[in-house]
Design a protein around this motif. Structure first.
Motif, PDB file in Angstrom:
ATOM      1  N   ILE A  73       0.872  -1.237   0.061  1.00  0.00           N
ATOM      2  CA  ILE A  73       0.091   0.001   0.067  1.00  0.00           C
ATOM      3  C   ILE A  73       0.840   1.177   0.039  1.00  0.00           C
ATOM      4  O   ILE A  73       0.416   2.215  -0.791  1.00  0.00           O
ATOM      5  CB  ILE A  73      -0.900   0.199   1.146  1.00  0.00           C
ATOM      6  CG1 ILE A  73      -2.114  -1.083   1.045  1.00  0.00           C
ATOM      7  CG2 ILE A  73      -1.826   1.337   1.261  1.00  0.00           C
ATOM      8  CD1 ILE A  73      -2.642  -1.510   2.420  1.00  0.00           C
ATOM      9  N   LEU A  74       2.009   1.198   0.912  1.00  0.00           N
ATOM     10  CA  LEU A  74       2.758   2.226   1.011  1.00  0.00           C
ATOM     11  C   LEU A  74       3.455   2.681  -0.422  1.00  0.00           C
ATOM     12  O   LEU A  74       3.776   3.857  -0.810  1.00  0.00           O
ATOM     13  CB  LEU A  74       3.894   2.210   2.028  1.00  0.00           C
ATOM     14  CG  LEU A  74       4.838   3.232   2.244  1.00  0.00           C
ATOM     15  CD1 LEU A  74       4.133   4.360   2.841  1.00  0.00           C
ATOM     16  CD2 LEU A  74       5.798   2.795   3.442  1.00  0.00           C
ATOM     17  N   ILE A  80       1.032   4.411  -2.559  1.00  0.00           N
ATOM     18  CA  ILE A  80       0.710   5.802  -2.159  1.00  0.00           C
ATOM     19  C   ILE A  80       1.847   6.680  -2.578  1.00  0.00           C
ATOM     20  O   ILE A  80       1.693   7.695  -3.193  1.00  0.00           O
ATOM     21  CB  ILE A  80       0.506   5.949  -0.626  1.00  0.00           C
ATOM     22  CG1 ILE A  80      -0.649   5.322  -0.239  1.00  0.00           C
ATOM     23  CG2 ILE A  80       0.659   7.354  -0.204  1.00  0.00           C
ATOM     24  CD1 ILE A  80      -1.031   4.927   1.244  1.00  0.00           C
ATOM     25  N   ILE A  81       3.093   6.405  -2.410  1.00  0.00           N
ATOM     26  CA  ILE A  81       4.312   7.253  -2.618  1.00  0.00           C
ATOM     27  C   ILE A  81       4.364   7.261  -3.980  1.00  0.00           C
ATOM     28  O   ILE A  81       5.201   8.331  -4.389  1.00  0.00           O
ATOM     29  CB  ILE A  81       5.463   6.824  -1.843  1.00  0.00           C
ATOM     30  CG1 ILE A  81       6.165   5.291  -2.237  1.00  0.00           C
ATOM     31  CG2 ILE A  81       5.395   6.877  -0.257  1.00  0.00           C
ATOM     32  CD1 ILE A  81       7.148   4.823  -1.527  1.00  0.00           C
ATOM     33  N   SER A 101       1.981   9.707  -5.437  1.00  0.00           N
ATOM     34  CA  SER A 101       2.301  11.155  -5.097  1.00  0.00           C
ATOM     35  C   SER A 101       3.568  11.652  -5.739  1.00  0.00           C
ATOM     36  O   SER A 101       3.920  12.761  -5.616  1.00  0.00           O
ATOM     37  CB  SER A 101       2.564  11.156  -3.477  1.00  0.00           C
ATOM     38  OG  SER A 101       3.757  10.446  -3.090  1.00  0.00           O
ATOM     39  N   ALA A 139       2.179   2.129 -10.117  1.00  0.00           N
ATOM     40  CA  ALA A 139       2.168   2.217  -8.788  1.00  0.00           C
ATOM     41  C   ALA A 139       2.032   0.901  -8.061  1.00  0.00           C
ATOM     42  O   ALA A 139       2.699   0.377  -7.114  1.00  0.00           O
ATOM     43  CB  ALA A 139       0.924   3.276  -8.383  1.00  0.00           C
ATOM     44  N   THR A 186      10.088  10.217  -2.808  1.00  0.00           N
ATOM     45  CA  THR A 186      10.141   8.994  -2.526  1.00  0.00           C
ATOM     46  C   THR A 186      11.173   8.426  -1.820  1.00  0.00           C
ATOM     47  O   THR A 186      11.355   7.590  -0.895  1.00  0.00           O
ATOM     48  CB  THR A 186       9.489   7.865  -3.650  1.00  0.00           C
ATOM     49  OG1 THR A 186      10.585   8.108  -4.648  1.00  0.00           O
ATOM     50  CG2 THR A 186       8.111   8.327  -3.948  1.00  0.00           C
ATOM     51  N   SER A 190       1.184  15.616  -3.250  1.00  0.00           N
ATOM     52  CA  SER A 190       2.133  14.474  -3.357  1.00  0.00           C
ATOM     53  C   SER A 190       2.760  14.305  -1.684  1.00  0.00           C
ATOM     54  O   SER A 190       2.665  13.041  -1.367  1.00  0.00           O
ATOM     55  CB  SER A 190       3.337  15.019  -4.079  1.00  0.00           C
ATOM     56  OG  SER A 190       3.084  15.152  -5.451  1.00  0.00           O
ATOM     57  N   PRO A 217      -0.592  12.235   1.091  1.00  0.00           N
ATOM     58  CA  PRO A 217      -0.646  10.897   1.225  1.00  0.00           C
ATOM     59  C   PRO A 217       0.320  10.232   2.378  1.00  0.00           C
ATOM     60  O   PRO A 217      -0.076   9.716   3.348  1.00  0.00           O
ATOM     61  CB  PRO A 217      -0.633  10.056  -0.069  1.00  0.00           C
ATOM     62  CG  PRO A 217      -0.818  10.945  -0.975  1.00  0.00           C
ATOM     63  CD  PRO A 217      -0.121  12.440  -0.087  1.00  0.00           C
ATOM     64  N   ILE A 218       1.635  10.695   2.204  1.00  0.00           N
ATOM     65  CA  ILE A 218       2.784  10.292   3.122  1.00  0.00           C
ATOM     66  C   ILE A 218       2.289  10.778   4.317  1.00  0.00           C
ATOM     67  O   ILE A 218       2.484  10.096   5.492  1.00  0.00           O
ATOM     68  CB  ILE A 218       4.209  10.650   2.558  1.00  0.00           C
ATOM     69  CG1 ILE A 218       4.380  10.006   1.302  1.00  0.00           C
ATOM     70  CG2 ILE A 218       5.207  10.275   3.520  1.00  0.00           C
ATOM     71  CD1 ILE A 218       5.623  10.521   0.718  1.00  0.00           C
ATOM     72  N   PHE A 229      -0.517   8.944   6.301  1.00  0.00           N
ATOM     73  CA  PHE A 229      -0.024   7.639   6.524  1.00  0.00           C
ATOM     74  C   PHE A 229       0.659   7.562   7.707  1.00  0.00           C
ATOM     75  O   PHE A 229       0.536   6.826   8.700  1.00  0.00           O
ATOM     76  CB  PHE A 229       0.846   7.007   5.269  1.00  0.00           C
ATOM     77  CG  PHE A 229       1.279   5.682   5.411  1.00  0.00           C
ATOM     78  CD1 PHE A 229       0.595   4.656   4.801  1.00  0.00           C
ATOM     79  CD2 PHE A 229       2.581   5.178   6.073  1.00  0.00           C
ATOM     80  CE1 PHE A 229       0.800   3.278   5.011  1.00  0.00           C
ATOM     81  CE2 PHE A 229       2.700   4.023   5.887  1.00  0.00           C
ATOM     82  CZ  PHE A 229       2.055   2.757   5.840  1.00  0.00           C
TER      83      PHE A 229
END
Length: 493
Positions: free
Chosen positions: A70-71, A74-75, A78, A102, A160, A244, A247-248, A251
């Motif tokens: 999932i991470l 997400i990254i 973004s 992704a 990232t 961007s 999301p991080i 999280f």
């Protein structure tokens, strides 16, 4: 800046408007890098390490792998540079391409976390996956090949890399064996494979054709219009970087609420660092995209139009040598390498190796542009050498080398070197999609070789050091101590 200014005053005349855009862009890049470097150090790196450490404390493999997947998604979504990649492949719907890339990063981030937890060797994994990549590459249309390999470097950008690398340190911290620190590297290397495979697979599903339309701002009449050009772009990047980073941040916030529970002072420091990171990336990308793309394109066009177009090769190498120093994520990698190896691998040695590698890759890319040579003639032997060197160097050098490939091919490559190649390709009448694209892939390849050659030299130096007389340095130190202090004082000490 100095190289471009000297060229513009000597052999490659640029219009005043492009020069002004370039200078303003360069100032914004410098300020942006300062904010980003500080922000990444106090926010992105601690966030990644704490999330990684928190994950392994759960001791639930399914949770660690699922969170990694999932991470990774997400990254990647973004990452601002992914939007640029999506626009270069018009035959594939943007959202299909973005989600596929992704998912590729998510899968390979999960694989990378499993490798750290179980202590799998990195080299065999790299060999297997790159063999698969090159077998697929044989089936891909030529117009699509360079863009596919470029995607690996594009999606591991400044957003990232700091988080992913710190995540590896946090995950590996649970292991107590002597290879734990070595295995904390290699996440970027594996995550760079996912996008390449995803784009290659999409090319087999969609009938893709190369498409390229150079972007250029309209004619600038006065200084007010120059100001409006930059001020008009800033809101776009404020929104883009905000989307961007969100999301991080969310999280990390969830981990803070349910697991980390950091004290207020530490949390405040991380939040302030996120603000610095945000400001830095907005200024950096505004300066690079608005100021550098036109300058790179114009410089490439002018140089390739000269009677001695071959000068593109040495000048490209010179620019490549210095431009890697302006990649934001390179400093994150150098700092982490120095800390985890206790200075055994110096940041300066790494930077010189990266600069030499990027210089070589840009020189080869300019040869491709002038001669129209397929990128596979460079990538296949290049990766064969890089993978062959994995058998000759310590594990940590292999992991750092393959990480450095994704790190070196960042936004500076996309905003200056790629436009430089595109402008030159247009001037010589070449195929931009086939011949100009691939610069990012070349920049991502050559550091794999140069960093591992550094590893070969390191092993040789260690072997020579081991050949000295045991205890000689210790004996000399003791003699100096006795001469200075005397027996009684040393015994008491």
């Amino acid at each position: 800046m100095v190289i471009v200014l000297i060229l513009s005053f000597v052999i490659a005349p640029l219009s005043p408007e492009i020069m002004v855009e370039f200078i303003i862009g360069a100032v914004l890049v410098i300020i942006g890098m300062a904010f980003f470097s500080l922000g990444a150090e106090v926010s992105m790196t601690p966030m990644g390490e704490r999330v990684g450490g928190s994950l392994v404390k759960t001791k639930k493999l399914w949770f660690i792998i699922g969170t990694g997947f999932i991470l990774g998604i997400i990254i990647t979504i973004s990452e601002p540079d992914l939007q640029v990649l999506a626009q270069q492949v018009p035959s594939v719907p943007n959202m299909v391409l973005i989600l596929s890339v992704a998912a590729g990063v998510g899968i390979f981030l999960a694989v990378a976390l499993m490798r750290i937890l179980f202590g799998f060797a990195l080299a065999p994994l790299l060999i297997v996956f790159y063999v698969i990549i090159f077998l697929l590459a044989m089936l891909v249309p030529g117009d699509f090949l360079a863009v596919a390999f470029d995607s690996g470097g594009v999606t591991t950008g400044p957003m990232t890399v700091p988080f992913i690398m710190a995540l590896g340190v946090g995950i590996s911290s649970i292991r107590n064996d002597r290879h734990a620190e070595d295995d904390s590297f290699g996440l970027v290397a594996l995550c760079s494979i996912g996008p390449i495979l995803a784009v290659l697979l999409l090319s087999l599903i969609y009938q893709t054709e190369g498409c390229f339309s150079p972007e250029r701002s309209g004619s600038i009449a006065n200084s007010v219009e120059v100001g409006q050009l930059f001020l008009g772009a800033i809101p776009e990047y404020i929104k883009e970087i905000g989307v961007s980073l969100l999301p991080i941040t969310v999280f990390f916030g969830l981990f803070q609420i349910f697991s980390l529970k950091l004290e207020r002072r530490t949390l405040s420091k991380i939040l302030i660092g996120l603000v610095y990171t945000y400001i830095g990336l907005v200024l950096f990308l505004t300066g690079a995209n608005v100021g550098f793309i036109p300058a790179g394109n114009a410089l490439g066009t002018v140089l390739a139009s000269l009677p001695y177009a071959w000068i593109l090769v040495p000048l490209g190498m010179l620019i490549g040598y210095f431009i890697v120093k302006a990649e934001p994520a390179v400093y994150v990698l150098m700092k982490q390498v120095e800390e985890l190896t206790d200075g055994a691998i110096s940041g300066r040695a790494m930077q010189i190796s990266l600069s030499i590698g990027v210089a070589a890759s840009v020189g080869l890319s300019m040869i491709r542009v002038l001669k129209g040579i397929s990128i596979l003639w460079f990538l296949i032997p290049g990766y064969a050498i890089a993978l062959g060197l994995t058998f000759l160097v310590p594990k940590i050098f292999t992991a750092i080398a393959f990480d450095s490939g994704g790190v070196a091919s960042g936004p500076m490559t996309a905003t200056f070197l790629l436009p430089l190649a595109q402008g030159a390709c247009i001037a010589v009448g070449g195929d931009v999609v086939r011949d100009a694209f691939g610069v990012v892939a070349m920049v991502a390849m050559t550091p794999l070789i140069t960093i591992q050659i550094l590893g070969v030299l390191y092993v040789k130096k260690e072997a020579q050091s081991a050949g000295r007389t045991p205890g000689m340095e210790y004996q000399t130190d003791m003699m100096e101590l006795f001469a200075e202090y005397g027996d009684d004082e040393i015994i008491e000490f």
